[in-house]
Design a protein around this motif. Structure first.
Motif, PDB file in Angstrom:
ATOM      1  N   UNK A   1       8.714   5.644   5.919  1.00  0.00           N
ATOM      2  CA  UNK A   1       9.186   5.278   7.255  1.00  0.00           C
ATOM      3  C   UNK A   1       8.073   5.472   8.299  1.00  0.00           C
ATOM      4  N   UNK A   2       7.379   6.616   8.216  1.00  0.00           N
ATOM      5  CA  UNK A   2       6.300   6.881   9.171  1.00  0.00           C
ATOM      6  C   UNK A   2       5.174   5.872   9.010  1.00  0.00           C
ATOM      7  N   UNK A   3       4.820   5.585   7.761  1.00  0.00           N
ATOM      8  CA  UNK A   3       3.713   4.662   7.513  1.00  0.00           C
ATOM      9  C   UNK A   3       4.061   3.237   7.912  1.00  0.00           C
ATOM     10  N   UNK A   4       5.225   2.757   7.470  1.00  0.00           N
ATOM     11  CA  UNK A   4       5.581   1.366   7.739  1.00  0.00           C
ATOM     12  C   UNK A   4       5.894   1.131   9.214  1.00  0.00           C
TER      13      UNK A   4
ATOM     14  N   UNK B   1      -1.405   8.565   9.460  1.00  0.00           N
ATOM     15  CA  UNK B   1      -2.845   8.340   9.285  1.00  0.00           C
ATOM     16  C   UNK B   1      -3.125   7.003   8.603  1.00  0.00           C
ATOM     17  N   UNK B   2      -2.519   6.793   7.447  1.00  0.00           N
ATOM     18  CA  UNK B   2      -2.819   5.578   6.697  1.00  0.00           C
ATOM     19  C   UNK B   2      -2.197   4.350   7.366  1.00  0.00           C
ATOM     20  N   UNK B   3      -1.028   4.527   7.999  1.00  0.00           N
ATOM     21  CA  UNK B   3      -0.408   3.399   8.690  1.00  0.00           C
ATOM     22  C   UNK B   3      -1.217   2.955   9.895  1.00  0.00           C
TER      23      UNK B   3
ATOM     24  N   UNK C   1       0.822  -1.203   0.000  1.00  0.00           N
ATOM     25  CA  UNK C   1       0.000   0.000   0.000  1.00  0.00           C
ATOM     26  C   UNK C   1       0.864   1.265   0.000  1.00  0.00           C
ATOM     27  N   UNK C   2       1.928   1.269   0.782  1.00  0.00           N
ATOM     28  CA  UNK C   2       2.834   2.421   0.829  1.00  0.00           C
ATOM     29  C   UNK C   2       3.460   2.680  -0.536  1.00  0.00           C
ATOM     30  N   UNK C   3       3.884   1.620  -1.198  1.00  0.00           N
ATOM     31  CA  UNK C   3       4.507   1.763  -2.519  1.00  0.00           C
ATOM     32  C   UNK C   3       3.520   2.326  -3.535  1.00  0.00           C
ATOM     33  N   UNK C   4       2.296   1.821  -3.502  1.00  0.00           N
ATOM     34  CA  UNK C   4       1.269   2.293  -4.443  1.00  0.00           C
ATOM     35  C   UNK C   4       0.950   3.772  -4.212  1.00  0.00           C
TER      36      UNK C   4
ATOM     37  N   UNK D   1       6.601   4.498  16.879  1.00  0.00           N
ATOM     38  CA  UNK D   1       5.997   5.090  15.685  1.00  0.00           C
ATOM     39  C   UNK D   1       6.208   6.597  15.667  1.00  0.00           C
ATOM     40  N   UNK D   2       6.025   7.235  16.819  1.00  0.00           N
ATOM     41  CA  UNK D   2       6.154   8.689  16.904  1.00  0.00           C
ATOM     42  C   UNK D   2       7.586   9.151  16.656  1.00  0.00           C
TER      43      UNK D   2
END
Length: 253
Positions: free
Chosen positions: A155-158, A214-216, A125-128, A191-192
């Protein structure tokens, strides 16, 4: 006396059912809010409405006389570089493999499979999303050449996908409340700090990191919902304590 006991038992079961349903609905509502937040950020980034905000935050970590220099001592710069590595694909992959192997040793195959599929799905999803938005990186990075686009922050998402998925799932199988709080608190903290490190180093705009969070987090909550459904079906163990007790009982027999 018996009637009161029966009524009390039914009340406890009904209360647990209602509480579980409320938590599930709340999780779905939070996921919806996070997804809406991501698309709102994406729209504002596309229209350039966040440029002033992004540049203002980035400049807080730069020497006003020389924007190529980070504020703070050199040891702090190195420390932040180490922290940002916690969100790299290779390190997150090693963490996932280690936790999955641990769960397999506990005979928690469904839990291990769920973690691997969750992180793999989040990576795709991150790549897309990066391919879709193709936002250029800031010109302030002090790190080596970056090979992907800026929005959302990978990095934030994964890190959100991995740490929050691990935290929520491990909390589900934790033997007591203190350990559950520890797992969740550690996941949120990691994560933060990974996301903030990306802003400090100038590798991402703040809006990239917010969108990644948000998306992660939304993806991690979706995986948590899936784990809850599987737990109700008995495909995910309620706790490590119950599993160990079951194994101990089997040995005594």
């Amino acid at each position: 006396m018996l009637n009161r006991l029966v009524r009390h038992t039914h009340f406890k079961k009904a209360y647990k059912f209602v509480t579980a349903e409320v938590r599930l609905l709340a999780s779905i509502a939070i996921v919806s809010g996070l997804v809406l937040g991501f698309f709102s950020l994406a729209d504002e980034v596309g229209e350039g409405d966040l440029d002033v905000f992004d540049n203002f935050i980035l400049m807080l970590f730069r020497d006003p006389d020389n924007v190529d220099l980070l504020v703070g001592p050199v040891w702090a710069h190195e420390m932040v570089r180490d922290i940002t590595a916690l969100g790299s694909f290779s390190l997150l992959g090693l963490i996932v493999l280690g936790v999955s192997a641990y769960l397999l040793l506990l005979r928690l195959k469904s839990e291990a499979t769920l973690i691997v599929m969750s992180v793999a799905g989040g990576t795709i999803l991150s790549t897309v999303l990066k391919w879709t938005y193709s936002r250029p990186r800031p010109d302030l990075s002090v790190m080596s050449t970056q090979f992907t686009s800026s929005f959302p922050s990978g990095h934030a998402m994964l890190s959100a996908v991995t740490f929050l998925t691990l935290g929520t799932l491990l909390a589900k199988i934790a033997p007591n409340r203190k350990i559950r709080i520890f797992f969740l608190g550690t996941a949120i903290f990691l994560t933060a700090v990974v996301g903030l490190s990306r802003i400090y180093l100038g590798v991402h705009f703040p809006s990239d990191v917010l969108a990644g969070w948000c998306v992660g987090a939304a993806w991690a909550l979706l995986c948590n919902i899936a784990a809850t459904v599987l737990q109700r079906r008995g495909e995910v163990t309620a706790s490590v304590g119950s599993l160990l007790a079951k194994n101990a009982h089997g040995r005594h027999i």
